[in-house]
Enzyme design. Structure first.
Site, mmCIF file in Angstrom:
data_model
loop_
_atom_site.group_PDB
_atom_site.id
_atom_site.type_symbol
_atom_site.label_atom_id
_atom_site.label_comp_id
_atom_site.label_asym_id
_atom_site.label_seq_id
_atom_site.Cartn_x
_atom_site.Cartn_y
_atom_site.Cartn_z
ATOM 1 C CB THR A 105 6.957 -37.073 -21.864
ATOM 2 O OG1 THR A 105 6.984 -37.061 -23.309
ATOM 3 C CG2 THR A 105 5.574 -36.652 -21.384
ATOM 4 C CG ASP A 197 16.560 -27.589 -30.736
ATOM 5 O OD1 ASP A 197 16.676 -27.991 -31.919
ATOM 6 O OD2 ASP A 197 15.587 -27.867 -30.017
ATOM 7 C CG ASP A 200 14.999 -24.857 -32.845
ATOM 8 O OD1 ASP A 200 14.183 -25.169 -33.740
ATOM 9 O OD2 ASP A 200 14.702 -24.805 -31.642
#
Ligand code: PRP
Ligand code: URA
Length: 206
Positions: A105, A197, A200
């Site tokens: 989402t 990311d 990460d």
């Protein structure tokens, strides 16, 4: 209001971070350094108050920052900017807001919030390398406002128009500083070209 910090050193270091072959150590180091450089630039506008001092040679007028500074990194990736900023403002206190994006989402979910007691009367910098949909920054600023803080600035490295619009709509009183405004979000909510990311890459979790 949006401010783009167009500085050659920031551009150079951000390019290192963007390269896919850059490893965790260099990614983290450059993020830290950019955090410090961004806040150094932003601090040009910090209000000062005059203080009477005595040097070894006599009386003088000195200057101090008018307000204490509180940094609020959005966990996890915002942590990567804290040391670089504290290197230039060592007296800054640190609050934390823990948020992660639901991968489906893209809604932010909170798991932690803790702030220093003087935050309401401080200059608060909410820091996070990425401003994508703007959901995380908007939620983090909501948490900060609940403390009574009113002097809030958002500092991100890379953002897109969608995230800028979302924060400006929810928090028109908050200045947004970016090192780069990128092209778009892709279909899974990542910034393109972006840098991947951030969490990460900082913590080596992928
Ligand atoms: C990343 C990033 C921001 C957020 C930005 O965090 O560090 O906090 O996504 O996306 P948004 O603008 O769409 O909210 P993530 O949720 O991946 O958590 P992490 O830092 O723990 O990896
Ligand atoms: N979060 C990240 O770490 N990277 C993006 O591109 C978008 C959100």
């Amino acid at each position: 209001m949006l401010h783009l910090l167009d500085h050659p050193l920031i551009k150079h270091k951000l390019t290192i971070m963007r390269r896919k072959e850059t490893g965790t150590k260099d990614f983290r180091q450059n993020l830290d350094e950019i955090g410090g450089l961004m806040v150094y630039e932003i601090a040009k506008n910090f209000p000062l108050r005059e203080v009477p001092i005595e040097t070894p040679m006599g009386k003088a007028t000195g200057y101090e920052l008018d307000k204490p500074v509180v940094l609020v990194p959005i966990l996890r990736a915002g942590l990567g900017m804290v040391d670089g900023i504290q290197a230039i403002i060592p007296t800054a206190k640190i609050g934390h807001v823990g948020l992660y994006r639901d991968e489906e989402t893209l809604e932010p979910h909170s798991y932690y919030a803790k702030f220093p007691p003087n935050i309401a009367s401080s200059k608060v910098f909410v820091v996070d390398p990425m401003l994508a949909t703007g959901g995380s920054a908007t939620a983090a600023i909501n948490f900060v406002k609940q403390t009574g803080a009113t002097d809030i600035t958002l500092v991100c490295l890379v953002g897109v128009q969608e995230g800028i619009d979302a924060v400006e709509k929810a928090h028109p009183d908050v200045d947004i500083y970016l090192a780069a405004k990128d092209e778009k979000l892709n279909e899974i909510g990542y910034i393109v070209p972006g840098l991947g990311d951030a969490g990460d890459r900082i913590f080596g979790t992928k």
